[in-house]
Design a protein around this motif. Structure first.
Motif, mmCIF file in Angstrom:
data_model
loop_
_atom_site.group_PDB
_atom_site.id
_atom_site.type_symbol
_atom_site.label_atom_id
_atom_site.label_comp_id
_atom_site.label_asym_id
_atom_site.label_seq_id
_atom_site.Cartn_x
_atom_site.Cartn_y
_atom_site.Cartn_z
ATOM 1 N N GLY A 130 0.817 -1.052 0.003
ATOM 2 C CA GLY A 130 -0.125 0.014 0.008
ATOM 3 C C GLY A 130 0.827 1.206 0.113
ATOM 4 N N LEU A 131 2.158 1.118 0.455
ATOM 5 C CA LEU A 131 3.133 2.237 0.242
ATOM 6 C C LEU A 131 3.043 2.973 -0.939
ATOM 7 C CD1 LEU A 131 6.154 1.638 2.397
ATOM 8 C CD2 LEU A 131 4.744 3.500 2.751
ATOM 9 N N GLY A 132 2.678 1.947 -2.225
ATOM 10 C CA GLY A 132 2.720 2.424 -3.610
ATOM 11 C C GLY A 132 1.574 3.506 -3.628
ATOM 12 N N ALA A 133 0.443 3.475 -3.016
ATOM 13 C CA ALA A 133 -0.429 4.398 -2.907
ATOM 14 C C ALA A 133 0.295 5.742 -2.753
ATOM 15 C CB ALA A 133 -1.662 4.033 -2.366
ATOM 16 N N SER A 134 0.600 5.960 -1.760
ATOM 17 C CA SER A 134 1.180 7.304 -1.121
ATOM 18 C C SER A 134 2.308 7.868 -2.269
ATOM 19 C CB SER A 134 1.847 7.555 0.326
ATOM 20 O OG SER A 134 2.850 6.476 0.308
ATOM 21 N N VAL A 135 3.098 6.871 -2.434
ATOM 22 C CA VAL A 135 4.252 7.355 -3.683
ATOM 23 C C VAL A 135 3.457 7.913 -4.733
ATOM 24 C CG1 VAL A 135 6.212 6.575 -4.807
ATOM 25 C CG2 VAL A 135 5.899 5.919 -2.480
ATOM 26 N N GLY A 136 2.508 6.940 -5.234
ATOM 27 C CA GLY A 136 2.056 7.261 -6.754
ATOM 28 C C GLY A 136 1.062 8.591 -6.465
ATOM 29 N N ALA A 137 0.339 8.932 -5.390
ATOM 30 C CA ALA A 137 -0.314 9.865 -5.464
ATOM 31 C C ALA A 137 0.675 11.146 -5.455
ATOM 32 C CB ALA A 137 -1.329 9.779 -4.276
ATOM 33 N N TYR A 138 1.809 11.099 -4.673
ATOM 34 C CA TYR A 138 2.800 12.190 -4.589
ATOM 35 C C TYR A 138 2.999 12.587 -6.096
ATOM 36 C CZ TYR A 138 7.203 14.645 -3.688
ATOM 37 O OH TYR A 138 8.273 15.431 -3.799
ATOM 38 N N LEU A 139 3.407 11.427 -6.837
ATOM 39 C CA LEU A 139 3.970 11.817 -7.884
ATOM 40 C C LEU A 139 2.940 12.316 -8.891
ATOM 41 C CD1 LEU A 139 6.085 8.404 -8.753
ATOM 42 C CD2 LEU A 139 7.047 10.757 -8.275
ATOM 43 N N GLY A 140 1.896 11.754 -8.934
ATOM 44 C CA GLY A 140 0.577 12.273 -9.794
ATOM 45 C C GLY A 140 0.140 13.446 -9.327
ATOM 46 N N ALA A 141 0.318 13.881 -7.964
ATOM 47 C CA ALA A 141 -0.107 15.297 -7.718
ATOM 48 C C ALA A 141 0.959 16.369 -7.759
ATOM 49 C CB ALA A 141 -0.389 15.453 -6.210
ATOM 50 N N SER A 142 2.311 16.153 -7.333
ATOM 51 C CA SER A 142 3.332 17.094 -7.593
ATOM 52 C C SER A 142 4.055 17.069 -8.994
ATOM 53 C CB SER A 142 4.641 16.928 -6.609
ATOM 54 O OG SER A 142 4.129 17.190 -5.269
ATOM 55 N N GLY A 143 4.057 15.861 -9.567
ATOM 56 C CA GLY A 143 4.653 15.751 -10.539
ATOM 57 C C GLY A 143 3.837 16.376 -11.959
ATOM 58 N N ALA A 144 2.440 16.135 -12.010
ATOM 59 C CA ALA A 144 1.450 16.384 -12.875
ATOM 60 C C ALA A 144 1.490 18.046 -12.585
ATOM 61 C CB ALA A 144 0.106 15.955 -12.707
ATOM 62 N N GLY A 145 1.266 18.682 -11.490
ATOM 63 C CA GLY A 145 1.254 19.917 -11.480
ATOM 64 C C GLY A 145 2.485 20.740 -12.026
ATOM 65 N N TYR A 146 3.692 20.141 -11.714
ATOM 66 C CA TYR A 146 4.941 20.992 -12.010
ATOM 67 C C TYR A 146 4.960 20.919 -13.670
ATOM 68 C CZ TYR A 146 9.780 21.581 -13.240
ATOM 69 O OH TYR A 146 10.853 21.906 -13.828
ATOM 70 N N LEU A 147 4.553 19.572 -14.372
ATOM 71 C CA LEU A 147 4.654 19.454 -15.757
ATOM 72 C C LEU A 147 3.568 20.196 -16.472
ATOM 73 C CD1 LEU A 147 5.213 15.586 -15.892
ATOM 74 C CD2 LEU A 147 6.699 17.415 -16.653
ATOM 75 N N ASN A 148 2.460 20.234 -15.943
ATOM 76 C CA ASN A 148 1.389 21.224 -16.453
ATOM 77 C C ASN A 148 2.017 22.650 -16.604
ATOM 78 O OD1 ASN A 148 -1.455 21.764 -17.342
ATOM 79 N ND2 ASN A 148 -1.364 22.834 -15.407
ATOM 80 N N HIS A 150 4.894 23.689 -16.632
ATOM 81 C CA HIS A 150 5.922 23.996 -17.322
ATOM 82 C C HIS A 150 5.709 23.624 -18.885
ATOM 83 C CE1 HIS A 150 7.699 24.654 -13.612
ATOM 84 N NE2 HIS A 150 8.688 25.401 -14.030
ATOM 85 N N TYR A 151 4.848 22.546 -18.994
ATOM 86 C CA TYR A 151 4.702 22.034 -20.367
ATOM 87 C C TYR A 151 3.496 21.729 -20.933
ATOM 88 C CZ TYR A 151 9.636 21.060 -19.120
ATOM 89 O OH TYR A 151 10.896 20.997 -18.767
ATOM 90 N N GLY A 152 2.597 21.793 -20.130
ATOM 91 C CA GLY A 152 0.908 21.667 -20.418
ATOM 92 C C GLY A 152 0.443 20.334 -20.066
ATOM 93 N N TRP A 153 -0.781 20.040 -19.941
ATOM 94 C CA TRP A 153 -1.494 18.776 -19.231
ATOM 95 C C TRP A 153 -1.118 17.688 -20.363
ATOM 96 C CZ3 TRP A 153 -5.346 16.231 -21.816
ATOM 97 C CH2 TRP A 153 -5.975 17.115 -22.782
ATOM 98 N N ARG A 154 -1.077 17.913 -21.336
ATOM 99 C CA ARG A 154 -1.003 16.896 -22.619
ATOM 100 C C ARG A 154 0.535 16.261 -22.244
ATOM 101 N NH1 ARG A 154 -4.908 16.971 -26.439
ATOM 102 N NH2 ARG A 154 -6.105 18.867 -26.620
ATOM 103 N N GLN A 155 1.204 16.907 -22.185
ATOM 104 C CA GLN A 155 2.799 16.331 -21.927
ATOM 105 C C GLN A 155 2.733 15.736 -20.788
ATOM 106 O OE1 GLN A 155 2.150 19.496 -23.260
ATOM 107 N NE2 GLN A 155 2.841 19.099 -25.287
ATOM 108 N N ALA A 156 2.149 16.363 -19.760
ATOM 109 C CA ALA A 156 2.257 15.552 -18.493
ATOM 110 C C ALA A 156 1.672 14.187 -18.559
ATOM 111 C CB ALA A 156 1.399 16.263 -17.394
#
Length: 420
Positions: A130-148, A150-156
């Motif tokens: 279940g630790l994968g859920a917290s790691v995945g949510a962190y990447l999905g939230a922070s990573g997607a926000g950053y990529l959006n 700087h590069y847009g939601w499609r590139q994310a």
């Protein structure tokens, strides 16, 4: 275990990418909240509902590592195609494809881990998973926000999809264990147990029915609310998509990770006691978490809202490992993947179908009748936060049923005869 945990993290990350990107997708396609909820949630849930149970049946008979590998490949490619979509309907179709892949990964993963670890260690092992859920949510939230930003939601979406492909290949290296190798009576298993047999077994177990009900409602309360939280922060506190993702990401990755580690330690301790301690623990922590989830939507200060989120977000990770272990322990080996599929079926109807669509539709309705339409989401989410108490009730009832039966962690899966 590490490979399956990483794959689970990728699963959750690809799901949270869409949650983080709700506002830019809405603006690009000119969608209402109802249409947005259907696109990002219901479309994913369609194949969890229609394909999840048959795939669970298949996982109890087929090679499980191959199923996981193929599933990762499918949802990763479909996530890439979501980023390449140029119309609402094209993205809707690709989002359904993501659901096909994700529906086939978790049941065989749970079944594999349950055969690698005995009954006493499953709550511990599945909490690690279940630790994968917290790691995945962190990447999905922070990573997607950053990529959006700087590069847009499609590139994310494209980047997240590409990242999953290598792990589809890595999954083929997992060793396939013998089914039920650590369970008493595994030599007398019923081969070819059907989905109907599995449902009948579940309905005869009062504790298992309450566990399924509690998991359904807790996913609506926790993950359903969080599905719309980035949009709430954007509308009510004027944060950008990147700022909302950066705010929520550490709560998942750091807060959720710490809580999951604590849960792992607690599960290791609780395995020495009666099994009903596990659902009781989930009930109390869910009840405690319901309080800040209510307060979050009552305050207008972003600092107070952030403090409430730092409690609420980590708490929603607690139920994952213990609930999965309870389900795996109560079903016999030949029904475990199907039992997991049933759990995902009911939980994802609440999380992916009902929550996005219902909350979005209610937000549209409320927005037409309040002075500040942008605050409609706040009022709807406040009402939904009370479902945490309902979820806690079912876990308490599960604990009571187990206590009445006098079952301990050493007790293997109950038979229908014992439950009658």
């Amino acid at each position: 275990m590490s490979t399956l945990t990483i794959i689970y993290a990728i699963n959750i990350a690809d799901r949270f990418v869409l949650s983080t990107l709700l506002e830019p997708i809405k603006a690009d396609f000119h969608l209402s909240d109802s249409a947005l909820g259907f696109l990002t949630g219901v479309s994913l849930a369609i194949f969890y509902v229609t394909a999840g149970l048959p795939l669970g049946v298949l996982a109890d008979r087929a090679n499980r590592k191959k199923m996981v590998a193929i599933s990762v490949g499918i949802w990763s490619v479909m996530t890439i195609l979501c980023g390449l979509s140029v119309t609402y309907w094209m993205m809707l179709f690709m989002r359904i494809g993501v659901g096909i892949g994700e529906a086939g990964a978790t049941p065989p993963s749970h079944s594999l881990l349950s055969d690698k670890f005995g009954p006493r260690s499953r709550a511990f092992a599945l909490s690690v998973f279940g630790l994968g859920a917290s790691v995945g949510a962190y990447l999905g939230a922070s990573g997607a926000g950053y990529l959006n930003d700087h590069y847009g939601w499609r590139q994310a979406l494209i980047i997240f999809g590409v990242a999953g492909l290598p792990f589809a290949a890595l999954c083929w290296l997992i060793r396939e264990p013998k089914r039920g190798q650590d369970d008493a009576g595994s030599n007398n298993r019923r081969e070819g147990a059907t989905l109907r047999d599995t449902i009948g077994f579940m309905l005869a177990d009062r504790a298992l029915v309450h566990i399924m009900a509690g998991a359904t409602i807790v996913t609506f309360w926790g993950w359903g609310i969080l599905w719309w939280t980035p949009a709430f922060l954007t509308r009510s506190f004027a944060l950008t998509t990147g700022q909302a993702g950066s705010l929520l990401g550490p709560m998942h990755g750091i807060g959720g990770g710490i809580v999951m580690l604590l849960t792992i330690a607690i599960m290791a301790w609780l395995k020495r006691g009666p099994q009903w301690w596990v659902p009781s623990f989930v009930a109390w922590t869910t009840m405690i978490g319901a309080v800040p989830s209510m307060a979050l939507f009552l305050v207008s200060d972003i600092r107070v809202a952030t403090a409430m989120l730092w409690i609420f977000v980590p708490v929603i990770y607690i139920y994952i490992g213990p609930t999965s272990a309870l389900v795996q322990n109560r079903f016999p080996p030949e029904m475990r993947a199907k039992g997991c599929a049933i759990l995902l079926f009911v939980a994802n109807i609440a999380n992916l179908a009902i929550a996005p669509q219902l909350i979005g539709a209610l937000s549209d309705v409320v927005g037409a009748h309040v002075a500040q339409p942008s605050e409609s989401l706040r009022y709807v989410l406040l009402g939904c936060s009370f479902t945490g108490i309902w979820a806690a009730y079912h876990y308490w009832m599960a604990a009571r049923a187990m206590k009445d039966l006098g079952q301990t962690v050493d007790s293997e899966q109950p038979s229908l005869r014992n439950l009658a």
